[in-house]
Design a protein around this motif. Structure first.
Motif, PDB file in Angstrom:
ATOM      1  N   THR A 125     -16.967 -45.257 -89.729  1.00 34.14           N
ATOM      2  CA  THR A 125     -15.698 -45.579 -90.382  1.00 34.14           C
ATOM      3  C   THR A 125     -15.891 -46.403 -91.648  1.00 34.14           C
ATOM      4  O   THR A 125     -15.305 -46.095 -92.681  1.00 34.14           O
ATOM      5  CB  THR A 125     -14.787 -46.345 -89.412  1.00 34.14           C
ATOM      6  N   TYR A 129     -14.512 -45.857 -95.790  1.00 35.75           N
ATOM      7  CA  TYR A 129     -13.678 -46.795 -96.549  1.00 35.75           C
ATOM      8  C   TYR A 129     -14.368 -47.192 -97.844  1.00 35.75           C
ATOM      9  O   TYR A 129     -13.726 -47.316 -98.887  1.00 35.75           O
ATOM     10  CB  TYR A 129     -13.368 -48.038 -95.694  1.00 35.75           C
ATOM     11  N   GLU A 142     -15.441 -41.844-115.377  1.00 37.93           N
ATOM     12  CA  GLU A 142     -15.130 -40.532-115.950  1.00 37.93           C
ATOM     13  C   GLU A 142     -14.217 -40.682-117.165  1.00 37.93           C
ATOM     14  O   GLU A 142     -14.359 -39.968-118.150  1.00 37.93           O
ATOM     15  CB  GLU A 142     -14.460 -39.678-114.876  1.00 37.93           C
ATOM     16  N   GLU A 184     -10.940 -55.711 -95.976  1.00 42.17           N
ATOM     17  CA  GLU A 184     -10.995 -54.635 -94.976  1.00 42.17           C
ATOM     18  C   GLU A 184     -12.420 -54.409 -94.494  1.00 42.17           C
ATOM     19  O   GLU A 184     -12.653 -54.253 -93.297  1.00 42.17           O
ATOM     20  CB  GLU A 184     -10.466 -53.329 -95.568  1.00 42.17           C
ATOM     21  N   GLY A 187     -13.379 -57.011 -92.166  1.00 36.79           N
ATOM     22  CA  GLY A 187     -12.783 -56.805 -90.849  1.00 36.79           C
ATOM     23  C   GLY A 187     -13.437 -55.667 -90.094  1.00 36.79           C
ATOM     24  O   GLY A 187     -13.664 -55.750 -88.893  1.00 36.79           O
ATOM     25  N   LEU A 188     -13.757 -54.621 -90.832  1.00 37.89           N
ATOM     26  CA  LEU A 188     -14.293 -53.422 -90.173  1.00 37.89           C
ATOM     27  C   LEU A 188     -15.764 -53.565 -89.806  1.00 37.89           C
ATOM     28  O   LEU A 188     -16.179 -53.179 -88.729  1.00 37.89           O
ATOM     29  CB  LEU A 188     -14.168 -52.218 -91.110  1.00 37.89           C
ATOM     30  N   GLY A 191     -17.206 -58.313 -89.354  1.00 42.35           N
ATOM     31  CA  GLY A 191     -16.702 -59.034 -88.188  1.00 42.35           C
ATOM     32  C   GLY A 191     -16.993 -58.329 -86.872  1.00 42.35           C
ATOM     33  O   GLY A 191     -16.772 -58.900 -85.807  1.00 42.35           O
ATOM     34  N   ASN A 192     -17.500 -57.130 -86.957  1.00 37.15           N
ATOM     35  CA  ASN A 192     -17.739 -56.349 -85.746  1.00 37.15           C
ATOM     36  C   ASN A 192     -18.888 -56.952 -84.931  1.00 37.15           C
ATOM     37  O   ASN A 192     -19.985 -57.137 -85.441  1.00 37.15           O
ATOM     38  CB  ASN A 192     -18.060 -54.906 -86.168  1.00 37.15           C
ATOM     39  N   GLU A 193     -18.640 -57.227 -83.665  1.00 40.47           N
ATOM     40  CA  GLU A 193     -19.654 -57.910 -82.843  1.00 40.47           C
ATOM     41  C   GLU A 193     -20.906 -57.063 -82.635  1.00 40.47           C
ATOM     42  O   GLU A 193     -22.010 -57.591 -82.578  1.00 40.47           O
ATOM     43  CB  GLU A 193     -19.087 -58.296 -81.473  1.00 40.47           C
TER      44      GLU A 193
ATOM     45  N   MET B   1     -13.570 -65.375 -78.811  1.00 45.44           N
ATOM     46  CA  MET B   1     -13.579 -64.389 -77.727  1.00 45.44           C
ATOM     47  C   MET B   1     -14.346 -63.153 -78.185  1.00 45.44           C
ATOM     48  O   MET B   1     -14.146 -62.665 -79.286  1.00 45.44           O
ATOM     49  CB  MET B   1     -12.135 -64.003 -77.391  1.00 45.44           C
ATOM     50  N   PHE B   2     -15.235 -62.689 -77.355  1.00 45.94           N
ATOM     51  CA  PHE B   2     -16.008 -61.505 -77.725  1.00 45.94           C
ATOM     52  C   PHE B   2     -15.091 -60.277 -77.763  1.00 45.94           C
ATOM     53  O   PHE B   2     -14.249 -60.089 -76.894  1.00 45.94           O
ATOM     54  CB  PHE B   2     -17.138 -61.283 -76.714  1.00 45.94           C
ATOM     55  N   GLY B   3     -15.238 -59.482 -78.772  1.00 39.55           N
ATOM     56  CA  GLY B   3     -14.412 -58.282 -78.866  1.00 39.55           C
ATOM     57  C   GLY B   3     -13.287 -58.432 -79.866  1.00 39.55           C
ATOM     58  O   GLY B   3     -12.608 -57.460 -80.192  1.00 39.55           O
ATOM     59  N   GLN B   4     -13.112 -59.633 -80.385  1.00 36.18           N
ATOM     60  CA  GLN B   4     -12.037 -59.858 -81.354  1.00 36.18           C
ATOM     61  C   GLN B   4     -12.272 -59.038 -82.628  1.00 36.18           C
ATOM     62  O   GLN B   4     -11.348 -58.435 -83.171  1.00 36.18           O
ATOM     63  CB  GLN B   4     -11.982 -61.335 -81.707  1.00 36.18           C
ATOM     64  N   GLY B   5     -13.540 -59.031 -83.043  1.00 36.00           N
ATOM     65  CA  GLY B   5     -13.893 -58.291 -84.255  1.00 36.00           C
ATOM     66  C   GLY B   5     -13.618 -56.810 -84.103  1.00 36.00           C
ATOM     67  O   GLY B   5     -13.166 -56.138 -85.031  1.00 36.00           O
ATOM     68  N   LEU B   6     -13.875 -56.297 -82.896  1.00 32.90           N
ATOM     69  CA  LEU B   6     -13.628 -54.880 -82.649  1.00 32.90           C
ATOM     70  C   LEU B   6     -12.140 -54.573 -82.763  1.00 32.90           C
ATOM     71  O   LEU B   6     -11.732 -53.572 -83.359  1.00 32.90           O
ATOM     72  CB  LEU B   6     -14.127 -54.491 -81.260  1.00 32.90           C
ATOM     73  N   LYS B   8      -9.950 -56.239 -84.465  1.00 30.94           N
ATOM     74  CA  LYS B   8      -9.581 -56.350 -85.882  1.00 30.94           C
ATOM     75  C   LYS B   8      -9.852 -55.019 -86.592  1.00 30.94           C
ATOM     76  O   LYS B   8      -9.023 -54.531 -87.363  1.00 30.94           O
ATOM     77  CB  LYS B   8     -10.403 -57.483 -86.519  1.00 30.94           C
ATOM     78  N   GLY B   9     -11.016 -54.463 -86.319  1.00 34.31           N
ATOM     79  CA  GLY B   9     -11.390 -53.180 -86.924  1.00 34.31           C
ATOM     80  C   GLY B   9     -10.406 -52.090 -86.551  1.00 34.31           C
ATOM     81  O   GLY B   9      -9.970 -51.308 -87.407  1.00 34.31           O
ATOM     82  N   ILE B  12      -7.248 -52.383 -88.486  1.00 37.79           N
ATOM     83  CA  ILE B  12      -7.361 -51.905 -89.881  1.00 37.79           C
ATOM     84  C   ILE B  12      -7.267 -50.384 -89.934  1.00 37.79           C
ATOM     85  O   ILE B  12      -6.549 -49.815 -90.752  1.00 37.79           O
ATOM     86  CB  ILE B  12      -8.678 -52.400 -90.514  1.00 37.79           C
ATOM     87  N   THR B  13      -7.987 -49.717 -89.018  1.00 38.34           N
ATOM     88  CA  THR B  13      -7.943 -48.255 -89.051  1.00 38.34           C
ATOM     89  C   THR B  13      -6.554 -47.753 -88.688  1.00 38.34           C
ATOM     90  O   THR B  13      -6.094 -46.747 -89.214  1.00 38.34           O
ATOM     91  CB  THR B  13      -8.980 -47.648 -88.095  1.00 38.34           C
ATOM     92  N   GLU B  16      -4.421 -47.969 -91.694  1.00 34.94           N
ATOM     93  CA  GLU B  16      -4.788 -46.941 -92.655  1.00 34.94           C
ATOM     94  C   GLU B  16      -4.103 -45.611 -92.336  1.00 34.94           C
ATOM     95  O   GLU B  16      -3.814 -44.817 -93.225  1.00 34.94           O
ATOM     96  CB  GLU B  16      -6.317 -46.788 -92.650  1.00 34.94           C
ATOM     97  N   PRO B  32      -6.492 -34.360-111.424  1.00 35.46           N
ATOM     98  CA  PRO B  32      -6.548 -34.268-112.882  1.00 35.46           C
ATOM     99  C   PRO B  32      -7.873 -34.829-113.392  1.00 35.46           C
ATOM    100  O   PRO B  32      -8.406 -35.783-112.844  1.00 35.46           O
ATOM    101  CB  PRO B  32      -5.373 -35.147-113.327  1.00 35.46           C
ATOM    102  N   LEU B  33      -8.405 -34.210-114.405  1.00 39.33           N
ATOM    103  CA  LEU B  33      -9.669 -34.672-114.967  1.00 39.33           C
ATOM    104  C   LEU B  33      -9.390 -35.546-116.182  1.00 39.33           C
ATOM    105  O   LEU B  33      -8.365 -35.399-116.850  1.00 39.33           O
ATOM    106  CB  LEU B  33     -10.514 -33.471-115.386  1.00 39.33           C
TER     107      LEU B  33
END
Ligand code: SF4
Ligand code: SF4
Lengths: 365, 147
Positions: A125, A129, A142, A184, A187-188, A191-193, B1-6, B8-9, B12-13, B16, B32-33
């Motif tokens: 992922t 991004y 360009e 982002e 975070g992605l 921060g990922n454990e 806490m373990f897993g917080q970062g996961l 968060k990810g 974000i997704t 998106e 367009p170019l």
């Protein structure tokens, strides 16, 4: 521990995490690396030799093909070396445009470094991004020079063309949006454990050893050594900008990674200042049509995306260089790979190699 | 806490998912170019004075120009680019004083066979040129710059 028979494993030349055609011969005891011998040269094109049959201007497109992820920086290093040799004064506006383009190039290169590192560790992922945002930099390039990757925008004495009208608004929009994008990534990826578990305290690089091996760029700064040519030996107009040099503490893979993200923030800061200060005026100095630098030699180095990028140019007074040698940071940063991998597990080799951020076009030249 | 970062990810997704898509369905749509885009070359035959400046500026000897003498004047009889060697650097376009060789916006240049790659921009009889503006000088220049 029980010692078993040593096995040899070829990683590469075709291996996705070597970021190109790079070959490492791994000697392993169980899963533990006892030797990692890098073999390069699969992408050798003899660019230094090609230069001898080209005029000074004609060599510019070939510099793009060294570190093709940061072509602006390669262009700049070369043209500044020749300008130093010929004592050409570059117009102010051209210097500022160069700074803007170089820093954009640095961000583009670091985005690839950060994104591919995420893939190497197993998170697809993050890569997507990063590439999404890098695409916007490509669009900006360009607009400026018509190419997206092999830019050939710098000329000896200035830049090829002035910035188009639509460039500055698009750039400002990019500058406004980019900081939140960097959050982002933090975070992605950062921060990922799982990512942290794979990279923290892995592949430690001692500052003293790093200096002895000539390692430079974010890899060196991640070990806590303050060495950034833009600060320590300012070239071009870098002394006019206010920015920091992010440093790491431990010198592990995680520090090398975060250093790059922090550097992108600083680059954004530099670009913003350069846009504010951008003077009017010509973008090209008055240089003769046929460039014949006086006989002699010159060495010029700049802070590239991967480290110190140096060009050694020897002139014999004719319109073609007698010899050009490029100090390619990726190549020199690889020199310590063996020591860095020793004692780590095979999965860590990928993490260590990825954190060094090599690009094979530059390793092989 | 373990897993917080996961978490968060994942957040974000998830965010998106609701933003505007950046993917373009290429053959149906295209982006367009930029006006300066380096696409396929076009040659304005009327403008070209066969001075070979472009061919000399090229780092990779991509351009081959054939000329003929017509009433003491150099005229173009052939203009061929070996595009397989082209770096798309733009040095030739920059070298041309007449603006005769230019980039176009066409980027779909893939070919099925190798012998189709060379781009023949002009081939044939010398074009009949009416305008007499700067022929005297350019003929002299052309002598000097010939390879
Ligand atoms: S430089 Fe321009 S005018 Fe001269 S031969 Fe080339 S295209 Fe023609
Ligand atoms: S773009 Fe560059 S490589 Fe291609 S024909 Fe022009 S000068 Fe030669």
């Amino acid at each position: 521990m029980l010692r078993t028979e040593e096995i040899t494993l070829n990683m590469g030349p075709q291996h996705p995490s070597t970021h190109g055609v790079f070959h490492v011969v791994l000697k392993m005891d169980h899963e533990v690396i006892t030797e990692a011998r890098p073999i390069c040269g699969y992408l050798h094109r003899g660019i230094e030799k090609l230069a001898e049959a080209r005029t000074y201007t004609q060599f510019i497109p070939y510099t793009d093909r060294l570190d093709y992820l940061a072509a602006m920086l390669n262009n700049t290093g070369y043209v500044q070396a020749v300008e130093k040799l010929m004592e050409i004064e570059v117009p102010e506006r051209a210097e500022y445009i160069r700074v803007i383009c170089c820093e954009l190039s640095r961000i583009a290169s670091h985005l690839i470094a950060v994104g591919t590192y995420s893939v190497d560790i197993g998170g697809i992922t993050g890569f997507m991004y990063c590439l999404r945002d890098r695409e916007r930099i490509m669009d900006l390039f360009e607009m400026v020079c018509g190419s997206r990757l092999t830019l050939s925008y710098m000329r000896i004495g200035g830049v090829a063309e002035d910035l188009p009208d639509e460039f500055i608004p698009a750039l400002c929009q990019f500058l406004d949006e980019m900081p939140s994008r960097l959050d982002e990534y933090d975070g992605l990826i950062t921060g990922n454990e799982i990512f942290q578990a794979r990279t923290k305290h892995v592949g430690l690089l001692d500052p003293g050893v790093a200096i002895n091996y000539g390692i430079s760029g974010p890899n060196l700064r991640a070990s806590g050594v303050f060495w950034d040519l833009r600060k320590n030996r300012p070239y071009s107009v870098y002394d006019r900008f206010d920015f920091e040099v992010p440093l790491g503490k431990r010198g592990d893979c995680f520090d090398r990674f975060t250093c790059r993200i922090k550097e992108m923030r600083q680059s954004l800061k530099i670009i913003r200042q350069a846009v504010e200060q951008l003077p009017e005026g010509p973008v090209m100095a008055k240089v003769p049509k046929v460039l014949k630098p006086p006989a002699g030699d010159v060495y010029h180095e700049i802070e590239g995306a991967k480290g110190i990028l140096g060009y050694y140019v020897v002139s014999d007074g004719s319109n073609k260089p007698y010899r050009i040698h490029v100090r390619r940071p990726s190549f020199i940063n690889l020199g310590f790979l063996n020591e860095l991998c020793k004692g780590w597990k095979i999965a860590d080799v990928v993490a260590i190699l990825g954190s060094l951020d090599i690009v094979l076009g530059e390793v092989d030249c | 806490m373990f897993g917080q970062g996961l978490l968060k990810g994942l957040q974000i997704t998830l965010q998106e998912l609701f933003t505007k898509k950046v993917t373009v369905q290429y053959p149906e749509e295209s982006l367009p170019l930029a006006p300066r885009f380096h696409g396929e070359f076009v040659l304005d035959v009327e403008q070209c004075i066969a001075c070979s400046l472009c061919a000399n500026a090229c780092p990779n000897k991509v351009i081959e120009i054939e000329t003929a003498k017509l009433d003491k004047k150099r005229v173009l009889t052939g203009y061929m680019m070996r595009l397989q060697y082209c770096l798309f650097c733009g040095l030739c376009v920059e070298a041309c004083n007449k603006g005769a060789i230019r980039f176009s916006q066409k980027f779909e240049m893939a070919k099925y066979f190798r012998d189709q790659i060379p781009l023949i921009l002009y081939k044939g009889e010398p074009p009949v040129q009416e305008e007499q503006g700067n022929t005297g000088i350019t003929a002299g220049e052309a002598e000097g710059t010939e390879v």
